[in-house]
Motif scaffolding. Structure first.
Motif, short mmCIF file in Angstrom:
data_model
loop_
_atom_site.label_atom_id
_atom_site.label_comp_id
_atom_site.label_asym_id
_atom_site.label_seq_id
_atom_site.Cartn_x
_atom_site.Cartn_y
_atom_site.Cartn_z
N ASP A 345 0.82 -1.21 0.00
CA ASP A 345 0.00 0.00 0.00
C ASP A 345 0.86 1.26 0.00
N ALA A 346 1.95 1.24 0.76
CA ALA A 346 2.76 2.44 0.92
C ALA A 346 3.74 2.65 -0.22
N HIS A 347 4.21 1.57 -0.83
CA HIS A 347 5.33 1.71 -1.77
C HIS A 347 5.15 1.05 -3.12
N LEU A 348 4.18 0.13 -3.26
CA LEU A 348 4.11 -0.64 -4.50
C LEU A 348 2.78 -0.51 -5.22
N THR A 349 1.74 -0.11 -4.54
CA THR A 349 0.43 -0.07 -5.18
C THR A 349 0.42 0.93 -6.32
N ARG A 350 0.10 0.41 -7.48
CA ARG A 350 0.01 1.26 -8.66
C ARG A 350 -1.40 1.24 -9.26
N ILE A 351 -2.11 0.14 -9.04
CA ILE A 351 -3.42 -0.02 -9.67
C ILE A 351 -4.48 0.69 -8.84
N LYS A 352 -5.17 1.62 -9.46
CA LYS A 352 -6.19 2.41 -8.77
C LYS A 352 -7.51 2.30 -9.54
N SER A 656 -2.89 0.10 -23.67
CA SER A 656 -1.58 0.71 -23.45
C SER A 656 -1.60 2.22 -23.64
N THR A 657 -2.54 2.74 -24.41
CA THR A 657 -2.61 4.18 -24.64
C THR A 657 -2.95 4.93 -23.35
N THR A 658 -3.90 4.41 -22.61
CA THR A 658 -4.31 5.07 -21.37
C THR A 658 -3.74 4.39 -20.13
N GLN A 659 -3.05 3.24 -20.32
CA GLN A 659 -2.54 2.43 -19.22
C GLN A 659 -3.66 2.04 -18.26
N ARG A 660 -4.77 1.62 -18.86
CA ARG A 660 -5.92 1.19 -18.09
C ARG A 660 -6.25 -0.27 -18.35
N LEU A 661 -6.73 -0.91 -17.30
CA LEU A 661 -7.13 -2.30 -17.36
C LEU A 661 -8.66 -2.36 -17.28
N TRP A 662 -9.26 -3.02 -18.27
CA TRP A 662 -10.71 -3.17 -18.30
C TRP A 662 -11.04 -4.61 -17.92
N VAL A 663 -11.85 -4.77 -16.88
CA VAL A 663 -12.15 -6.09 -16.33
C VAL A 663 -13.64 -6.38 -16.48
N CYS A 665 -16.75 -8.45 -15.45
CA CYS A 665 -17.21 -9.23 -14.31
C CYS A 665 -18.61 -9.78 -14.60
N ALA A 666 -18.79 -11.09 -14.39
CA ALA A 666 -20.06 -11.74 -14.70
C ALA A 666 -21.18 -11.29 -13.79
N SER A 667 -20.86 -10.49 -12.78
CA SER A 667 -21.88 -9.95 -11.88
C SER A 667 -22.65 -8.79 -12.51
N GLY A 668 -22.26 -8.38 -13.73
CA GLY A 668 -22.95 -7.28 -14.40
C GLY A 668 -22.19 -5.98 -14.36
N HIS A 669 -20.85 -6.07 -14.31
CA HIS A 669 -20.03 -4.87 -14.20
C HIS A 669 -18.81 -4.97 -15.13
N VAL A 670 -18.33 -3.82 -15.54
CA VAL A 670 -17.00 -3.68 -16.13
C VAL A 670 -16.23 -2.71 -15.24
N VAL A 671 -15.16 -3.20 -14.64
CA VAL A 671 -14.36 -2.40 -13.73
C VAL A 671 -13.15 -1.86 -14.50
N VAL A 672 -12.97 -0.55 -14.48
CA VAL A 672 -11.85 0.10 -15.17
C VAL A 672 -10.83 0.53 -14.12
N LEU A 673 -9.59 0.08 -14.29
CA LEU A 673 -8.52 0.36 -13.34
C LEU A 673 -7.38 1.09 -14.04
N GLN A 674 -6.72 1.96 -13.31
CA GLN A 674 -5.55 2.68 -13.83
C GLN A 674 -4.30 2.01 -13.30
N ASP A 675 -3.36 1.70 -14.20
CA ASP A 675 -2.09 1.11 -13.78
C ASP A 675 -0.97 1.75 -14.58
N ALA A 676 -0.08 2.43 -13.86
CA ALA A 676 1.05 3.09 -14.52
C ALA A 676 2.22 2.15 -14.70
N LYS A 677 2.05 0.88 -14.36
CA LYS A 677 3.08 -0.15 -14.50
C LYS A 677 4.23 0.10 -13.55
#
Length: 677
Positions: A345-352, A656-663, A665-677
Motif C-alpha cells: 500500500d505504501a510503496h508498491l500499489t500502482r493499480i487504482k 496501453s494508450t491510457t494504461q488502463r485495465l478493463w475487467v 465481471c459476470a456480476s454485471g459490471h465492467v471495472v476500469v482500473l488505472q495502472d502506470a506499471k
C-alpha cells in the motif's frame, strides 16, 4: 527476539539459534542447516539439492563457530545430505580443542568482526579495515551505531530509527561479509550456483555479527577463544554410520522419534524433527524483509522486501499441524500478511480504480480493437454486444437477433436469439462474435455445462459485424462456440466448440468452415502466433494444450501443463505461452521452444482471463473465485499486486494508450482500473 539475544543463545550453544544464523547465509546458495547439541558435540546437517563439498562446508561451519566463541564445545559433526534423502551422503567429525593454537594464527581469508573489537569510525578507511580512532571515539561510534541500527523481534516486527546513513555515517560502517563464506561453499560445490555478487549489509538475524555492547557472558577485554585454524582441517575425520552416530541421526534428524533410542530434544522433537527449520526459515525470511525495508529507497528494493514477506508467509503456511509452533505459525501468517500489505500500500500499489460501468450488461468477455473501442459480449438473457469508448461512454448496443434465413439457413424462421459469448477483432475491419444456443422457433435452451459430443447439441454461429454494427456475414460452426480468435493475416477465424469438443476453422472471406479439428473435452481459449502459423487451444477438461498447424491442420500437444488450462496469452515475441490453470489456481509460463520447461505462480482462486502488457513485462489475471486481479511480473513469475474488484471477474484487456485495465465481471459490471506499471 533481538539480534543480540539470538547471538547470545548461539554463543551459549543453543543449536536452533546456531542453525538460524547459518541459514541466512546458506539461503543465497539454496542450502539449509539443521543443528542439535549433545554432550558438548554440535551435530549439523547441511542440505541442498546438489552435492556439497565437505571441505568447504567444514571451513564454513568452523569459521562461524570460531567467530561465535561457543564455550564448552568439544567438536562438531557435519552431515551432508541431498534434499529428499533420508541418509547423509557424507559425515565429517572435527575436534575443536587445540591448546597450542596461537591467537595470531591465520584463521581465514574472510574478514569478520567480533564482540570485543571496536567499530571503525575512520571514514578514510574502507569498511573492511580498522581505523585509528581513540577508544572514546570508538565507544561513541558503537553507541551511535547501535542506536541507528534498530532491531527486529523474532516475529519480524519493525522498529525503525528516524536516522539514516546520511544523518549518521556510522550506519554504513563495518559489516560482516558472511555471505562470502556461502559463496565459497558454492564455489567449491560446482553443482550449486554461486551468488553473482556479495551484498554488504548489516543483517538483523544474520551470520554472527555482534553490534553494540558484547553479551554479559563475554569479558570486555580480548580473550582467547576456541578457534579453528586452517591446519586443523587436516584433522577432519570422515566417519561411517556407527551405532552412536546412527542413534544421534535418528534421534534428531528423522521424523520418527521412536527409532534408534527414542529420546527427545527440546529444540527438535517428535514430528517436528524434520520440519523444525521450516518455521525458522520462515522467520529468517521475515527478518530479511524487515532488513530490506529498513534500507529500501527504490521500487525494486521495496519489491524485494515484499517478496521476502511473501516467502515468509508461504513458509509459515507450510508448517504442519504436528509442529510444536503450529499455532504461532498461524498467527504469524496473519501478521506477515499485514506487513506485506503495508509495504504494498505504501510503496508498491500502482493499480487504482477509475470507474465501474454497469446497467443492462452481463459480461462474458471483453475485447479491445486497439483504437479505443471495447466490445463486451453479454450472456444470459441480455442477447447483446455493448460497445464502450476510452471516455468510458457507452456508444452502441448491438442485438444478437439475426434473420439467419437471409444467409442461407432456411431452417430458422424469424430472427432467433442465442447467447453472445466472445468477440474478436477482424484484421480487415469489423468484429466477429460467437453466438451459442441459437434455437429454432419453439425450442428451449439445452444445459451445456457437462455436455458431450454424443448428445448432439445444435450447431452454433459466428456473426461478422460491420463497423456500423450491422451483421453482414454468418458462419455455422460446432456446438456451443465459446472463444473465437482471428489470425493476424486475416485468413481464418477460429472457434472453440465447448460441446462438440472440437475447433472450427472458418475462411474469413467466404464465411465457410474449412476444417473441424478434434481436440478433446471442453476446448476453451485460443491464442494465435503473430505469423498465423500455429493456433494454441486450451483443453480445459484435460491437462494439455493443443497446437494446431494452420497450414496442415495437424495437432501436436503441450502435455502436462497443469489441471484445467482455461485462458491463454502469447508473449509479444511468441517465445512463451501463458495459461491460467483453473484446477490449480496458478498461472503457467510455458517456454514454447522447450514445452516441458514451465514456471508457475500461485494467483488466487479460480483464475480465468489473462492478458499481457504490450512489452510482455506484466500479466494480469482475473481470479473469478476470489473477486480479484493479480498482477504478475513475468520475468520471475512473481505476483506483485492484488486488487479487489466486483464479483466474478472472468476476462480483461489492457489499453496501453491510457494504461488502463478493463475487467469484465459476470456480476454485471465492467471495472476500469488505472495502472502506470
Amino acid at each position: 527476539m533481538t539480534q543480540t539475544d539470538l547471538i547470545q543463545r548461539a554463543q551459549q550453544g543453543e543449536a536452533e539459534a546456531i542453525a538460524a544464523l547459518m541459514n541466512v547465509a546458506l539461503e543465497k546458495i539454496g542450502a539449509t542447516a539443521k543443528a542439535a547439541m549433545q554432550d558438548q558435540w554440535l551435530h549439523i546437517v547441511l542440505e541442498a539439492d546438489k552435492p556439497l563439498n565437505p571441505e568447504a562446508c567444514i571451513e564454513f561451519v568452523g569459521t562461524g563457530i570460531e567467530q561465535l566463541g561457543i564455550d564448552d564445545l568439544a567438536a562438531f559433526v557435519l552431515y551432508g545430505r541431498l534434499i529428499g534423502q533420508e541418509q547423509p551422503d557424507w559425515i565429517r567429525q572435527v575436534e575443536l580443542f587445540n591448546p597450542e593454537f596461537e591467537e595470531d594464527d591465520d584463521l581465514t581469508n574472510f574478514r569478520a568482526f567480533t564482540a570485543d573489537e571496536p567499530l571503525d569510525t575512520s571514514l578514510s578507511r574502507s569498511a573492511d579495515g580498522w581505523g585509528d580512532a581513540s577508544n572514546r571515539d570508538r565507544q561513541a561510534a558503537k553507541e551511535r551505531h547501535q542506536g541507528v541500527l534498530g532491531v527486529a523481534s523474532e516475529n519480524g516486527v519493525k522498529d525503525y530509527s528516524q536516522q539514516s546513513e546520511e544523518d549518521n555515517p556510522t550506519l554504513a560502517g563495518p559489516t560482516l561479509e558472511y555471505e562470502s563464506l556461502a559463496a565459497y561453499v558454492a564455489s567449491r560445490s560446482p553443482h550449486l550456483s554461486t551468488p553473482q555478487e556479495t551484498v554488504r549489509h548489516t543483517p538483523v538475524l544474520s551470520a554472527p555479527t555482534l553490534v553494540g555492547d558484547p553479551p554479559a557472558k563475554l569479558p570486555r577485554k580480548r580473550r582467547k577463544k576456541k578457534r579453528l585454524p586452517r591446519r586443523l582441517l587436516l584433522l577432519a575425520v570422515p566417519l561411517v554410520m556407527t551405532v552412536g552416530i546412527w542413534q544421534i541421526w535418528q534421534r534428531y534428524f528423522v521424523a520418527d522419534p521412536t527409532v534408534g533410542g527414542g529420546g527427545s530434544n527440546p529444540a527438535m522433537n517428535g514430528a517436528a524433527s524434520v520440519t523444525q527449520d521450516v518455521f525458522q526459515v520462515a522467520v529468517n525470511h521475515a527478518t530479511r524483509a524487515v532488513d530490506l525495508g529498513r534500507t529500501a529507497n527504490s521500487k525494486d528494493e521495496w519489491q524485494a522486501a515484499a517478496t521476502a514477506w511473501e516467502q515468509a508467509i508461504a513458509g509459515m503456511e507450510q508448517v504442519p499441524k504436528a509442529h510444536p509452533k503450529y499455532a504461532i505459525a498461524q498467527q504469524r501468517v496473519t501478521q506477515y500478511q499485514k506487513e506485506l500489505q503495508s509495504v504494498r500500500d505504501a510503496h508498491l500499489t500502482r493499480i487504482k480504480p477509475v470507474r465501474i460501468l454497469m446497467g443492462e450488461i452481463m459480461p462474458k468477455s471483453i475485447t479491445h480493437d486497439g483504437q479505443g473501442r471495447f466490445y463486451v459480449a453479454n450472456g444470459g438473457d441480455t442477447h447483446t454486444i455493448t460497445v464502450f469508448n476510452r471516455n468510458l461512454q457507452r456508444t452502441r448496443t448491438i442485438s444478437d437477433r439475426v434473420r439467419l434465413s437471409q444467409f442461407g439457413f432456411s431452417q430458422f424462421t424469424g430472427a432467433p436469439q442465442g447467447e453472445p459469448i466472445d468477440t474478436a477483432i477482424a484484421p480487415q475491419g469489423g468484429v466477429w462474435f460467437s453466438n451459442q444456443q441459437v434455437q429454432k422457433a419453439g425450442e428451449k435452451p439445452i444445459p451445456i455445462n457437462d455436455c458431450r459430443p454424443e448428445q448432439k447439441h445444435p450447431a452454433g454461429f459466428l456473426y461478422h459485424l460491420r463497423r456500423g454494427g450491422r451483421v453482414d456475414g454468418v458462419a455455422q460452426v460446432g456446438a456451443a462456440p465459446r472463444v473465437i480468435a482471428t489470425t493476424p493475416n486475416g485468413r481464418y477465424v477460429l472457434a472453440s466448440n465447448w460441446c462438440s469438443w472440437d475447433v472450427s476453422i472458418v475462411n474469413a472471406q467466404t464465411r465457410k468452415e474449412v476444417r473441424r479439428v478434434q481436440v478433446g473435452p471442453y476446448p476453451a481459449d485460443i491464442a494465435i502466433d503473430p505469423k498465423s502459423q500455429t493456433a494454441y487451444v486450451a483443453i480445459s477438461g484435460a491437462t494439455r494444450i493443443a497446437a494446431i498447424n494452420l497450414e496442415t491442420f495437424e495437432v501436436r500437444w503441450l502435455e502436462n501443463v497443469g489441471r484445467s488450462p482455461l485462458y491463454l496469452s502469447l508473449s509479444p515475441d511468441a517465445q512463451f505461452l501463458f495459461a491460467t490453470l483453473k484446477g490449480e489456481n496458478k498461472l503457467a509460463k510455458i517456454k514454447l521452444a522447450q514445452p516441458t520447461e514451465i514456471t508457475y505462480v500461485d494467483t488466487e482462486k479460480t483464475p480465468q482471463g489473462v492478458t499481457l502488457t504490450p512489452d510482455g513485462a506484466f500479466a494480469y489475471v482475473a481470479n473469478s473465485g476470489a473477486n480479484s486481479i493479480s498482477k504478475v511480473r513475468t520475468r520471475d513469475m512473481q505476483v506483485i499486486e492484488r486488487v479487489p474488484v466486483k464479483p466474478f471477474p472472468i476476462d480483461l484487456v489492457y489499453d496501453s494508450t491510457t494504461q488502463r485495465l478493463w475487467v469484465a465481471c459476470a456480476s454485471g459490471h465492467v471495472v476500469v482500473l488505472q495502472d502506470a506499471k
